[in-house]
Design an enzyme around this catalytic site. Structure first.
Site, PDB file in Angstrom:
ATOM      1  N   GLN A   1      18.755  31.506  66.333  1.00 14.58           N
ATOM      2  CA  GLN A   1      20.030  31.971  65.794  1.00 14.58           C
ATOM      3  C   GLN A   1      20.439  31.753  64.391  1.00 14.58           C
ATOM      4  O   GLN A   1      20.145  30.916  63.758  1.00 14.58           O
ATOM      5  CB  GLN A   1      21.383  30.920  66.542  1.00 14.58           C
ATOM      6  CG  GLN A   1      22.483  31.445  66.281  1.00 14.58           C
ATOM      7  CD  GLN A   1      23.602  30.524  67.063  1.00 14.58           C
ATOM      8  OE1 GLN A   1      23.177  29.239  67.542  1.00 14.58           O
ATOM      9  NE2 GLN A   1      25.034  30.725  66.881  1.00 14.58           N
TER      10      GLN A   1
ATOM     11  N   GLN B   1      32.292  20.905  54.216  1.00 13.18           N
ATOM     12  CA  GLN B   1      31.399  20.247  55.355  1.00 13.18           C
ATOM     13  C   GLN B   1      32.004  18.997  55.694  1.00 13.18           C
ATOM     14  O   GLN B   1      32.021  18.179  54.766  1.00 13.18           O
ATOM     15  CB  GLN B   1      30.120  20.424  54.912  1.00 13.18           C
ATOM     16  CG  GLN B   1      28.975  19.482  55.794  1.00 13.18           C
ATOM     17  CD  GLN B   1      28.859  19.827  57.226  1.00 13.18           C
ATOM     18  OE1 GLN B   1      29.668  19.404  58.130  1.00 13.18           O
ATOM     19  NE2 GLN B   1      28.139  20.862  57.555  1.00 13.18           N
TER      20      GLN B   1
ATOM     21  N   GLU C   1      24.216  24.806  58.482  1.00 10.22           N
ATOM     22  CA  GLU C   1      23.631  23.879  57.558  1.00 10.22           C
ATOM     23  C   GLU C   1      22.460  23.156  57.735  1.00 10.22           C
ATOM     24  O   GLU C   1      21.417  23.231  57.236  1.00 10.22           O
ATOM     25  CB  GLU C   1      24.481  22.912  56.726  1.00 10.22           C
ATOM     26  CG  GLU C   1      23.853  22.063  55.607  1.00 10.22           C
ATOM     27  CD  GLU C   1      25.038  21.468  54.680  1.00 10.22           C
ATOM     28  OE1 GLU C   1      24.821  20.442  53.953  1.00 10.22           O
ATOM     29  OE2 GLU C   1      26.335  22.076  54.841  1.00 10.22           O
ATOM     30  N   ARG C   2      22.342  22.661  59.155  1.00  9.05           N
ATOM     31  CA  ARG C   2      21.241  21.826  59.590  1.00  9.05           C
ATOM     32  C   ARG C   2      20.150  22.938  59.790  1.00  9.05           C
ATOM     33  O   ARG C   2      18.897  22.488  59.408  1.00  9.05           O
ATOM     34  CB  ARG C   2      21.476  21.264  61.016  1.00  9.05           C
ATOM     35  CG  ARG C   2      22.587  20.103  60.832  1.00  9.05           C
ATOM     36  CD  ARG C   2      22.794  19.614  62.480  1.00  9.05           C
ATOM     37  NE  ARG C   2      21.645  19.017  63.059  1.00  9.05           N
ATOM     38  CZ  ARG C   2      21.135  19.546  64.073  1.00  9.05           C
ATOM     39  NH1 ARG C   2      21.203  20.654  64.594  1.00  9.05           N
ATOM     40  NH2 ARG C   2      19.819  18.995  64.562  1.00  9.05           N
ATOM     41  N   ARG C   3      20.093  24.124  60.249  1.00  9.81           N
ATOM     42  CA  ARG C   3      19.053  25.062  60.261  1.00  9.81           C
ATOM     43  C   ARG C   3      18.835  25.370  58.835  1.00  9.81           C
ATOM     44  O   ARG C   3      17.379  25.515  58.642  1.00  9.81           O
ATOM     45  CB  ARG C   3      19.433  26.292  60.868  1.00  9.81           C
ATOM     46  CG  ARG C   3      19.627  26.261  62.727  1.00  9.81           C
ATOM     47  CD  ARG C   3      20.312  27.333  63.132  1.00  9.81           C
ATOM     48  NE  ARG C   3      21.834  27.255  63.037  1.00  9.81           N
ATOM     49  CZ  ARG C   3      22.827  27.901  63.339  1.00  9.81           C
ATOM     50  NH1 ARG C   3      22.318  29.363  63.498  1.00  9.81           N
ATOM     51  NH2 ARG C   3      24.167  27.756  63.289  1.00  9.81           N
TER      52      ARG C   3
END
Length: 285
Positions: A68, A44, A86-88
């Site tokens: 999504q 990342q 990764e944010r989700r």
């Protein structure tokens, strides 16, 4: 189905020798994976996640659900690594959910890193130093020239080159960029100073005095003038700190007035008991 990122970098949806699967997933099958069994992408490029934006995303997911699914690859039994999303995943974690909707793909380390880098570049949310790091990693992983990378990403070669130059700056300057204490234009001005220690000293001056880009460029230009062309000023050594601050404040004020277009003339003289600053301001511009 071949991912558009794969088409750009010649990556196929093939089975990897680096990924050992004990069960097969359809490429587009959405499955529920325990949140605790997922680890972040080791490649990342983003090092700073806004907690405020994560909470906003969490609220959206709480209200509307997962629009999504995230994309994972299986590392070993009951262990998955994030390829994209990764944010989700962080948002779902904050909600205390046990599982998350995901699609499982088989990818090598190189493919995983490429997708993570490109996904973030396309979102244009990286800091400039994170973006520079992403370009450097893509050049290294795919043995590309700057021009070839620029063509594949649809960017100008000069954009890639300018970002990569930032990686030559001292760690302190890169950290300031990462934390948005200075802008990219500040950093590019610092590149003109070849000595790393001088770059760090000017960085501190920029931050302490909240210098804008123009002020920074002017300061650096003066530093690069030949010594014989520099205007002689009292060195202010061995005097009270408050006096030094007062003198420097006056000088900065005169510089600010000059930037408004007023042709200010000033002269400094040092006497035994005092400093004298004479200022001449024309009545008309």
């Amino acid at each position: 189905m071949v991912h558009p990122f794969n088409r750009i970098f010649g990556l196929g949806d093939k089975t990897s020798n680096e990924t050992k699967e004990t069960e097969t997933y359809h490429p587009d099958e959405v499955v529920q994976i325990p949140v605790k069994n997922i680890i972040p992408n080791r490649f990342q490029p983003r090092s700073i996640f806004s907690e405020e934006k994560i909470q906003e995303l969490a609220q959206t997911i709480h209200t509307h659900g997962m629009i999504q699914p995230i994309v994972l690859r299986k590392l070993e039994e009951n262990k998955y690594e994030i390829i994209a999303g990764e944010r989700r995943w962080r948002a779902v974690q904050s909600l205390g959910s046990d599982t998350i909707s995901a699609i499982i793909r088989e990818m090598t380390d190189t493919e995983t890193a490429s997708v993570a880098l490109i996904e973030n570049l396309q979102r244009e949310e990286l800091t400039v130093i994170e973006e520079a790091f992403a370009y450097a990693k893509l050049l290294e992983m795919h043995s590309l020239t700057q021009e070839a990378l620029a063509q594949r990403l649809g960017k100008n070669q000069s954009t890639i080159a300018n970002k990569l130059r930032l990686l030559k700056l001292p760690e302190e300057v890169q950290e300031a960029l990462l934390n948005k204490a200075i802008t990219e234009r500040h950093a590019r001005a610092l590149i003109k100073l070849k000595d790393p220690q001088t770059q760090i000293e000017v960085l501190q001056t920029i931050i302490e005095n909240e210098l804008n880009v123009k002020q920074t460029e002017e300061r650096i230009a003066k530093m690069q003038e030949p010594k014989e062309n520099k205007k002689k000023r009292p060195k202010l050594k061995g005097i009270n700190k408050d006096i030094r601050i007062a003198m420097n404040t006056i000088r900065q004020s005169l510089t600010m007035v000059t930037k408004t277009g007023v042709d200010v003339e000033s002269d400094e003289k040092e006497y035994d008991d005092y400093y004298q600053i004479t200022v001449k301001i024309p009545k008309k511009k």
